[in-house]
Design a protein around this motif. Structure first.
Motif, mmCIF file in Angstrom:
data_model
loop_
_atom_site.group_PDB
_atom_site.id
_atom_site.type_symbol
_atom_site.label_atom_id
_atom_site.label_comp_id
_atom_site.label_asym_id
_atom_site.label_seq_id
_atom_site.Cartn_x
_atom_site.Cartn_y
_atom_site.Cartn_z
ATOM 1 N N MET A 285 0.831 -1.206 0.000
ATOM 2 C CA MET A 285 0.000 0.000 0.000
ATOM 3 C C MET A 285 0.862 1.251 0.000
ATOM 4 N N ASP A 286 1.998 1.213 0.670
ATOM 5 C CA ASP A 286 2.918 2.361 0.624
ATOM 6 C C ASP A 286 3.446 2.573 -0.785
ATOM 7 N N LEU A 287 3.730 1.468 -1.490
ATOM 8 C CA LEU A 287 4.192 1.588 -2.866
ATOM 9 C C LEU A 287 3.098 2.175 -3.754
ATOM 10 N N ALA A 288 1.851 1.750 -3.532
ATOM 11 C CA ALA A 288 0.742 2.290 -4.333
ATOM 12 C C ALA A 288 0.576 3.785 -4.083
ATOM 13 N N ALA A 289 0.726 4.204 -2.811
ATOM 14 C CA ALA A 289 0.629 5.629 -2.505
ATOM 15 C C ALA A 289 1.763 6.407 -3.156
ATOM 16 N N SER A 290 2.963 5.841 -3.163
ATOM 17 C CA SER A 290 4.104 6.520 -3.791
ATOM 18 C C SER A 290 3.911 6.654 -5.293
ATOM 19 N N LEU A 291 3.353 5.614 -5.922
ATOM 20 C CA LEU A 291 3.108 5.680 -7.364
ATOM 21 C C LEU A 291 2.083 6.758 -7.704
ATOM 22 N N LYS A 292 1.083 6.930 -6.840
ATOM 23 C CA LYS A 292 0.082 7.972 -7.063
ATOM 24 C C LYS A 292 0.700 9.350 -6.886
ATOM 25 N N LYS A 293 1.540 9.525 -5.857
ATOM 26 C CA LYS A 293 2.175 10.822 -5.631
ATOM 27 C C LYS A 293 3.158 11.160 -6.742
ATOM 28 N N GLU A 294 3.826 10.118 -7.274
ATOM 29 C CA GLU A 294 4.803 10.347 -8.324
ATOM 30 C C GLU A 294 4.146 10.885 -9.596
ATOM 31 N N ASN A 295 2.972 10.348 -9.911
ATOM 32 C CA ASN A 295 2.235 10.786 -11.092
ATOM 33 C C ASN A 295 0.750 10.844 -10.738
ATOM 34 N N PRO A 296 0.239 12.035 -10.363
ATOM 35 C CA PRO A 296 -1.166 12.134 -9.929
ATOM 36 C C PRO A 296 -2.172 11.714 -10.996
ATOM 37 N N SER A 297 -1.750 11.654 -12.260
ATOM 38 C CA SER A 297 -2.683 11.278 -13.318
ATOM 39 C C SER A 297 -2.940 9.779 -13.363
ATOM 40 N N ARG A 298 -2.148 8.983 -12.626
ATOM 41 C CA ARG A 298 -2.351 7.534 -12.633
ATOM 42 C C ARG A 298 -3.653 7.161 -11.931
ATOM 43 N N SER A 299 -4.376 6.267 -12.554
ATOM 44 C CA SER A 299 -5.595 5.745 -11.935
ATOM 45 C C SER A 299 -5.255 4.541 -11.067
ATOM 46 N N ALA A 300 -6.255 4.086 -10.286
ATOM 47 C CA ALA A 300 -6.043 2.910 -9.446
ATOM 48 C C ALA A 300 -5.756 1.685 -10.315
ATOM 49 N N ALA A 301 -6.406 1.593 -11.462
ATOM 50 C CA ALA A 301 -6.168 0.459 -12.354
ATOM 51 C C ALA A 301 -4.732 0.465 -12.880
ATOM 52 N N GLN A 302 -4.217 1.644 -13.224
ATOM 53 C CA GLN A 302 -2.854 1.726 -13.728
ATOM 54 C C GLN A 302 -1.839 1.395 -12.626
ATOM 55 N N GLU B 172 -8.239 -3.711 -7.325
ATOM 56 C CA GLU B 172 -8.287 -2.314 -7.766
ATOM 57 C C GLU B 172 -9.107 -1.466 -6.806
ATOM 58 N N ARG B 173 -10.189 -2.020 -6.288
ATOM 59 C CA ARG B 173 -11.036 -1.282 -5.354
ATOM 60 C C ARG B 173 -10.293 -1.002 -4.052
ATOM 61 N N MET C 156 -7.792 3.225 -0.678
ATOM 62 C CA MET C 156 -6.611 3.810 -0.050
ATOM 63 C C MET C 156 -6.352 5.222 -0.565
ATOM 64 N N ILE C 157 -6.527 5.437 -1.867
ATOM 65 C CA ILE C 157 -6.306 6.756 -2.445
ATOM 66 C C ILE C 157 -7.267 7.779 -1.845
ATOM 67 N N VAL C 158 -8.525 7.400 -1.700
ATOM 68 C CA VAL C 158 -9.514 8.312 -1.116
ATOM 69 C C VAL C 158 -9.236 8.521 0.373
ATOM 70 N N ARG C 159 -8.904 7.436 1.076
ATOM 71 C CA ARG C 159 -8.664 7.530 2.513
ATOM 72 C C ARG C 159 -7.475 8.432 2.837
ATOM 73 N N GLU C 160 -6.430 8.354 2.029
ATOM 74 C CA GLU C 160 -5.235 9.164 2.270
ATOM 75 C C GLU C 160 -5.340 10.557 1.662
ATOM 76 N N GLY C 161 -6.437 10.860 0.999
ATOM 77 C CA GLY C 161 -6.609 12.181 0.403
ATOM 78 C C GLY C 161 -5.818 12.386 -0.863
#
Length: 454
Positions: free
Chosen positions: A92-109, A124-125, A130-135
């Protein structure tokens, strides 16, 4: 130790659930009171046993209340083996880092990237929660300016663009110009100055345009109240015209008519006196305003070579392509208004305070009333698209539709001094019309009138 920790966590979760529903689960509450409490709880942000902010849906709260009623507190305690997240925290930390690295990435990506790295991925859900929970859903990628290419219709009457212009004050009231231009030639197909930006003034501009210029394939307008009125959609549907609305907040597709309005402001409106002793022609009525504008359009705008097309708008519009003009009866039918009503037990229908008698066989039926907005004394009745006779006036107190407000009656114009540019154009336009009438009667060719160099 792990078993004991899981058991304590499960009890903490059960206690958290019970603390949320204890008031809503009170057996003395009725359904309405319980529903109001559940909706209020679902709208709030709560802190879960791990200290994280969470939202609980009303359906989950209802399920917990049902479980508590059936099995008490133990029914709210999850299985100890399911009380721990099954996704490793480092994933989950890696998923959060990937989202922060590129905000355009979707959960599926993000899930695809994790799967490519480790050979498996969480649901994916799960990542989306996690994305919504962490803001992290508030993050936005860098905005890329939209690129718009140049567009022009292939021929005349392929596409008309319509819009409204806020004009000057006339007789103490604000004026509005409805206009339609042909996208291919930039010629003005129809226009009308009025005291209101409503459907009646729009119809006054569009109906003569369709009768004189023919039927376009498309009409492109914005989302103003007059352009989204049901009568316009009905009129276009009756005549086989596709009505297209621009996307809200994206006016770029109407650039040609916006440029035409700039020309109107710079050449026509600027010559109208704004009051307070400012120079310009004093216009006292809409009749005079529309007459002068018609003269300016026909003698100046339509005859001047357009900078984009290299031809005069009217000359480019009058090509070899045949025009599809509507039948007068079909045009009149298209511009009638209609509303649906249910026939009462006494075979009466009501319309804006008026009551009409219809065929008794229509009692209880949902019928369509077709009428002229300026004359509510005569209504046609239709049932499922078929003619069902006439609605006879039974009690009439209103003779026109509430939206069909009449314009102010014209007044006598005041005398003006100095050079009146609009008067010159109007005089030349009137003289040319007279020459054409003489030519038709006597066979003498009219003298050409060209004010583009004036």
């Amino acid at each position: 130790m792990d078993e004991q920790a899981r058991l304590e966590r499960a009890r903490a979760i059960g206690l958290f659930r019970y603390m949320l529903i204890r008031e809503a689960a009170d057996p003395t509450l009725n359904r309405r009171q319980r529903g109001a409490l559940v909706r209020e709880l679902a709208a709030m942000v709560h802190t879960d046993p791990d200290g994280r902010p969470v939202r609980i849906t009303r359906w989950t709260l209802d399920r917990w209340i049902t479980d508590w009623k059936r099995g008490g507190f133990d029914a709210l305690v999850p299985s100890p083996r399911q009380s721990r997240p099954r996704t490793p925290p480092e994933i989950m930390d890696l998923a959060a880092s990937l989202k922060k690295e590129n905000p355009s990435r979707s959960a599926a990506q993000i899930c695809r990237i994790i799967h490519a790295k480790f050979g498996w991925t969480p649901d994916e859900r799960t990542v989306q929660r996690m994305i919504v929970r962490e803001g992290l859903d508030a993050l936005r990628g860098p905005s890329v300016p939209a690129v718009f290419g140049r567009f022009e219709a292939d021929g005349p009457n392929e596409l008309w663009t319509g819009d409204a212009l806020h004009g000057p004050m006339v007789a103490g009231r604000k004026t509005y110009l409805f206009a339609f231009i042909d996208d291919h030639s930039r010629a003005v197909m129809g226009h009308r100055w009025g005291f209101a930006e409503d459907t009646v003034r729009l119809a006054a501009a569009l109906r003569p345009a369709l009768a004189a210029r023919g039927l376009p394939r498309y009409i492109y307008v914005d989302n103003g109240s007059a352009f989204v009125d049901s009568w316009l959609l009905r009129a276009c549907a009756k005549l086989g015209i596709r009505l297209v609305h621009s996307a809200p907040g994206r006016p770029q597709g109407r650039g040609k008519i916006e440029r035409f309005f700039r020309t109107v402001n710079g050449e026509f409106v600027v010559e109208i006196a704004a009051g307070d002793g400012k120079p310009g022609r004093q216009i006292e009525s809409l009749l005079e305003m529309n007459r002068l504008f018609t003269a300016w359009v026909e003698n100046v705008y339509h005859r001047r070579v357009h900078s984009e097309t290299g031809l005069a708008p009217l000359a480019r519009w009058m090509g070899d392509r045949p025009l599809s003009t509507p039948n007068p009866a079909d045009l009149a039918e298209a511009f009638r208004w209609s509303e649906h009503r249910t026939v009462s037990k006494t075979a009466l229908v009501s319309l804006h305070g008026n009551r009409y008698q219809v065929d008794p066989r229509l009692v209880g039926q949902r019928v369509e009333l077709v009428f002229d907005p300026f004359d509510l004394s005569f209504l046609r009745v239709r049932l499922q698209g078929e003619d069902a006779g006439t609605a006879l006036p039974f009690q009439v107190s209103r003779h026109s539709h509430p939206k069909a407000r009449p314009e102010m009656p014209p007044e006598e114009p005041r005398t003006t001094t100095g050079i009146d540019y609009l008067h010159l154009i109007d005089t030349a336009h009137t003289a040319e019309l007279a020459d054409r009438v003489n030519y038709a009667a006597l066979g003498e060719p009219p003298e050409s009138v060209d004010l583009t160099d004036e």
